[in-house]
Design a protein around this motif. Sequence first.
Motif, PDB file in Angstrom:
ATOM      1  N   THR A 525       0.817  -1.222   0.000  1.00 11.77           N
ATOM      2  CA  THR A 525       0.000   0.000   0.000  1.00 11.77           C
ATOM      3  C   THR A 525       0.847   1.266   0.000  1.00 11.77           C
ATOM      4  N   GLY A 526       2.167   1.103  -0.079  1.00 12.80           N
ATOM      5  CA  GLY A 526       3.052   2.258  -0.028  1.00 12.80           C
ATOM      6  C   GLY A 526       3.217   2.928  -1.378  1.00 12.80           C
ATOM      7  N   PRO A 527       3.908   4.064  -1.393  1.00  9.78           N
ATOM      8  CA  PRO A 527       4.138   4.793  -2.651  1.00  9.78           C
ATOM      9  C   PRO A 527       5.077   4.029  -3.578  1.00  9.78           C
ATOM     10  N   ASP A 528       5.017   4.335  -4.877  1.00  7.31           N
ATOM     11  CA  ASP A 528       5.883   3.674  -5.850  1.00  7.31           C
ATOM     12  C   ASP A 528       7.325   4.147  -5.757  1.00  7.31           C
ATOM     13  N   ASP A 529       7.527   5.423  -5.469  1.00  2.31           N
ATOM     14  CA  ASP A 529       8.880   5.967  -5.391  1.00  2.31           C
ATOM     15  C   ASP A 529       9.633   5.307  -4.242  1.00  2.31           C
ATOM     16  N   VAL A 530      10.847   4.804  -4.525  1.00  2.00           N
ATOM     17  CA  VAL A 530      11.572   4.039  -3.517  1.00  2.00           C
ATOM     18  C   VAL A 530      11.957   4.902  -2.319  1.00  2.00           C
ATOM     19  N   ARG A 531      12.263   6.168  -2.544  1.00  2.00           N
ATOM     20  CA  ARG A 531      12.653   7.030  -1.428  1.00  2.00           C
ATOM     21  C   ARG A 531      11.454   7.308  -0.530  1.00  2.00           C
ATOM     22  N   SER A 532      10.317   7.567  -1.133  1.00  5.23           N
ATOM     23  CA  SER A 532       9.105   7.789  -0.338  1.00  5.23           C
ATOM     24  C   SER A 532       8.699   6.525   0.404  1.00  5.23           C
ATOM     25  N   LEU A 533       8.842   5.383  -0.261  1.00  6.32           N
ATOM     26  CA  LEU A 533       8.509   4.115   0.389  1.00  6.32           C
ATOM     27  C   LEU A 533       9.450   3.856   1.562  1.00  6.32           C
ATOM     28  N   ALA A 534      10.746   4.118   1.362  1.00  2.00           N
ATOM     29  CA  ALA A 534      11.707   3.931   2.452  1.00  2.00           C
ATOM     30  C   ALA A 534      11.382   4.841   3.629  1.00  2.00           C
ATOM     31  N   ASP A 535      11.020   6.088   3.340  1.00  2.00           N
ATOM     32  CA  ASP A 535      10.652   7.026   4.411  1.00  2.00           C
ATOM     33  C   ASP A 535       9.447   6.513   5.191  1.00  2.00           C
ATOM     34  N   ARG A 536       8.476   5.995   4.472  1.00  2.00           N
ATOM     35  CA  ARG A 536       7.278   5.501   5.153  1.00  2.00           C
ATOM     36  C   ARG A 536       7.607   4.322   6.066  1.00  2.00           C
ATOM     37  N   LEU A 537       8.441   3.422   5.603  1.00  2.51           N
ATOM     38  CA  LEU A 537       8.791   2.260   6.416  1.00  2.51           C
ATOM     39  C   LEU A 537       9.552   2.674   7.672  1.00  2.51           C
ATOM     40  N   ILE A 538      10.425   3.659   7.559  1.00  2.00           N
ATOM     41  CA  ILE A 538      11.171   4.121   8.724  1.00  2.00           C
ATOM     42  C   ILE A 538      10.246   4.840   9.699  1.00  2.00           C
ATOM     43  N   VAL A 539       9.276   5.582   9.184  1.00  2.00           N
ATOM     44  CA  VAL A 539       8.302   6.237  10.077  1.00  2.00           C
ATOM     45  C   VAL A 539       7.537   5.193  10.886  1.00  2.00           C
ATOM     46  N   VAL A 540       7.149   4.116  10.238  1.00  2.99           N
ATOM     47  CA  VAL A 540       6.455   3.035  10.952  1.00  2.99           C
ATOM     48  C   VAL A 540       7.363   2.442  12.023  1.00  2.99           C
ATOM     49  N   ALA A 541       8.640   2.251  11.693  1.00  2.00           N
ATOM     50  CA  ALA A 541       9.582   1.735  12.688  1.00  2.00           C
ATOM     51  C   ALA A 541       9.739   2.702  13.852  1.00  2.00           C
ATOM     52  N   GLU A 542       9.745   4.002  13.563  1.00  2.00           N
ATOM     53  CA  GLU A 542       9.833   5.009  14.626  1.00  2.00           C
ATOM     54  C   GLU A 542       8.615   4.935  15.533  1.00  2.00           C
ATOM     55  N   GLU A 543       7.431   4.778  14.945  1.00  2.17           N
ATOM     56  CA  GLU A 543       6.209   4.729  15.743  1.00  2.17           C
ATOM     57  C   GLU A 543       6.179   3.502  16.646  1.00  2.17           C
ATOM     58  N   ARG A 544       6.756   2.404  16.178  1.00  3.25           N
ATOM     59  CA  ARG A 544       6.804   1.203  17.015  1.00  3.25           C
ATOM     60  C   ARG A 544       7.808   1.359  18.149  1.00  3.25           C
ATOM     61  N   ALA A 545       8.813   2.226  17.947  1.00  2.00           N
ATOM     62  CA  ALA A 545       9.842   2.473  18.966  1.00  2.00           C
ATOM     63  C   ALA A 545      10.442   1.169  19.469  1.00  2.00           C
ATOM     64  N   GLY A 546      10.824   0.306  18.541  1.00  2.15           N
ATOM     65  CA  GLY A 546      11.383  -0.985  18.925  1.00  2.15           C
ATOM     66  C   GLY A 546      12.771  -0.863  19.500  1.00  2.15           C
ATOM     67  N   ASP A 547      13.225  -1.937  20.163  1.00  2.00           N
ATOM     68  CA  ASP A 547      14.537  -1.922  20.797  1.00  2.00           C
ATOM     69  C   ASP A 547      15.606  -2.552  19.909  1.00  2.00           C
ATOM     70  N   ASP A 548      15.363  -2.570  18.602  1.00  2.00           N
ATOM     71  CA  ASP A 548      16.367  -3.070  17.663  1.00  2.00           C
ATOM     72  C   ASP A 548      16.534  -2.049  16.553  1.00  2.00           C
ATOM     73  N   ASP A 549      17.755  -1.931  16.040  1.00  2.00           N
ATOM     74  CA  ASP A 549      17.972  -0.977  14.958  1.00  2.00           C
ATOM     75  C   ASP A 549      17.466  -1.559  13.642  1.00  2.00           C
ATOM     76  N   VAL A 550      17.364  -0.698  12.643  1.00  2.00           N
ATOM     77  CA  VAL A 550      16.786  -1.084  11.356  1.00  2.00           C
ATOM     78  C   VAL A 550      17.695  -0.585  10.237  1.00  2.00           C
ATOM     79  N   ALA A 551      18.047  -1.484   9.329  1.00  2.00           N
ATOM     80  CA  ALA A 551      18.723  -1.108   8.086  1.00  2.00           C
ATOM     81  C   ALA A 551      17.824  -1.532   6.927  1.00  2.00           C
ATOM     82  N   LEU A 552      17.800  -0.704   5.893  1.00  2.00           N
ATOM     83  CA  LEU A 552      16.839  -0.906   4.811  1.00  2.00           C
ATOM     84  C   LEU A 552      17.492  -0.520   3.493  1.00  2.00           C
TER      85      LEU A 552
END
Length: 693
Positions: A525-552
Amino acid sequence: MADRGASALSLPDDWPAHPDPILALNRMGSFDWDLDSGLFHMDARAHEIFDMPPAEYDGRPESLSPRVPQAEGIRLDALVAQAIKDGSENYGAYFRIRRRDGSLCWTHTQGYIRRDETGRPRRIIGIVRDAAEELRDLADRRDEAALDDARREQTNVVQLTTAALAHARTVREVIDVLKDTHGLTHLGATSLVMGLVEAGRIRLVAEGPAGSFVPGTLVTRIDEPYPMSEVVRTLSPRFIESPEEFAAGYPALWPHITDLDITSAAYLPLIVQTRPIGAMGLLYSDRRGFTPEERNILVALGSSIAQSLQRAMFYEQEKDIAQGLQQAMLPRTIPSVAGADVAVRYRAATIGGSLGRDIGGDWYDLIPLPGGRVGAVIGDVQGHDTHAAAVMGQLRIVLRAYAAEGHTPATVMARASVFLHELDTDRFATCLYAEADLSTGVVQVVRAGHIDPLVRAPGGACRRVPVAGGLPLGLSAEFGTLEYPVTTLELDPGHTLLLCTDGLVEQPGADLDDGMKTLTALIATGPDDVRSLADRLIVVAEERAGDDDVALLLLRRRGLDTPRPGGRLQQLVIPGDPEALTGARHMIRAAVRSWGARDRADEVELVADELITNALMHTEGAAILTLRVLGNSDRRLRVEVEDSSSALPRRREAGDSGVSGRGLLLVDLLTDEWGVEARGGGKCVWCEFTVSG
C-alpha cells in the motif's frame, strides 16, 4: 483533598436549624462539600481557621493546598476515601495547616457522609476547629511529630522527584520532567530556570515560564551579578524570601521579571563530586520564606537533580560517540546506479521506550561491479554496542572487497564467514547478498541466516521471495558448513527488491512470519517511489519504537532501452545440488531473453548445460558458469564454464548405442566459436554465439 463526584441532599435530622451561632460559640467553623459539583463551601469561621479570606477562595478544595502541607493533604485524602469506600457515616482527624506567616497550627475536623438511596456518597458536611489549645499540653510531642512529618515530607518529595527522573536519559528529558506540571507540584514551585556550566560560562537550558526570557542571559559569565552565577561561584544555595530581597540583591535582573509576580525563589548549585555542573532556580508566586525543613528538601533535590543531569550528560556524550562511530561504519554515500533507483535508510535502536538512541550492528551497502552489475548487501551483527559497530564496519569492508574481486555470491559469503570466524570476536552476523545484472534483471541471492527479501511489483503487489540459506556468518565457518546455495530470481523493469534487517519485521507478541505478512501488506500500500517508500517504512519503525535498529535497502529496476555490452552473470554449481543446476538454467534463460538473443535461447541453454554436466562428471569439485555479452554492433554472447581440473577435454566418437561422447560435437555444431583456456590450476571451456543487434 481530592475532588469527588455527586448531588446535594438534605442535612441530617439532628443538624441544627441555625448552626452558625452554636458553632461560633464553640469556636468551630462549618463546611459543606458537594461531591457532585466538587465545590467546598465554608462559613466565615472556617475561613479564619484556614487563614484564607473569602475573596481569595474560589470554592475548590484544591485552592486550600497552600494552607495544607502536602503530607497532611495526602493523609486526609486517604482517610476520606477509606470512609467512603467502607460505608462509614462519618470520620474525624487532626491535621495541621500552614498559616500565612509560615507557622503550623493544629486543626481538627469531623465530617458526616450523606448517601442516596443506592448508597452512593453525595455530600459531606462537617466542622473544623482550632485544636491548638486542647493540644497545648502535647506541645513537645507535637513538635517531635512535626519534625518527623517534615522528614517524611522531605523523603517523599525527594523520592517522587528521583523516581520521575530515573527514566530521563537526556538533558532535555530531565528538564521536561522538572518542568512538567506534576513535577513542579512536587517541587512546590511555579516555574523553573536551569543553566549548565560550559567552558567557564553558564548556558541557559530552561528559561522559566513563557515570556520570561531576559535578553543577554542565554550565555552568561560566572562572575556576572546573577543568582545562578552566584551559586556556581560559591557552591552554596541562595534563598530569596521576598520580592524586596530579590530587587535589592539583583537589581540588573529584577526589572525584567517583575511581571511574573515572583514572591520568593530558591537557587541551587548542581554539584557532582565537588564540581559545579550547573545551577537551578525555582520561582514561587504564592509564598514567602523557607523553613529549615524546606531548605533541606530543596538542597536534597538539587543533589538528586545534579546526579540525573550528570548521568544524562554522560549518556548524550556516549550516544554522540556511538552514533558517530555507527555513521562512520556505514557508507558515507551510495553510488548512483545506471538503470536503477536506490534508497537506503538506517534507524538506530530505541532502548527501553526512551527517545534516546543506541548503537547497533545493522548495515547496508551497495557495490558497483563490472559489466553493469551491482551487489546489494544487508546485514546484522549480533549485539548493540560499539563492538558490534566495529565488527560491522570490518565485515562490510571485506564483503565489498570480496565482491569487487569478482567472486561468486556464494564465495563472497563463505569468505566473509571465514573472516568473521578468524576475527578476535565472539559475535556472529546474519547477512543477505544479492548480485543483480540490471541489463537482464537476473538477481542471484545468497542468505546467511538472514530474513528473506521482498519484491514489489509496479502495481503494488508484494511477495516474499524464499531464499535457500546457510548458517550465519562466523558460525558456518566454525561448524565447517560453508555452503551457501544461490537462489536466482528475475527483477522485471519497474519491480523493486527490498532488503531489510529484522528490526523492521519483528513486533512484540508476533512471530516472524506474521511480521513479514504485516510488512508485505505495508509495502503493497506504499508509494511507488523508492525514497518515499523507504521514508514511510522508517516512520512506521519510529512509531513502534522498537529496541532493535533497522537497516533498509530498496532497489527498483528501471530497465534499459537496449542491452548493454559487457553484461556479466556468474553462478556456482556444486556437485549433487540439483537446485544449483536448475538455478543456472533459469539464469541462462532470463539473461538470453533480456540480452536480445531469444532466437538462440535453446542453443545457449543446451550448450551451457552440456558444459556444466561435463565439468561435474569428469572433474572433482564445483563448476563456475559465467555468461557475458560482448561487443556493440557485432554482439556475441559468451558462455564460460570453469573447473578445477587441468585435463583438457577431447573430442570422441560415440558408438551407435553410446550415451556419452557427443558433448563436444554438440558444442562444435551449435556454437559459432569455442575453445579452452588455462585458469590457474584449472581450465575454462568457453563458447560464443553471435546474436542479432
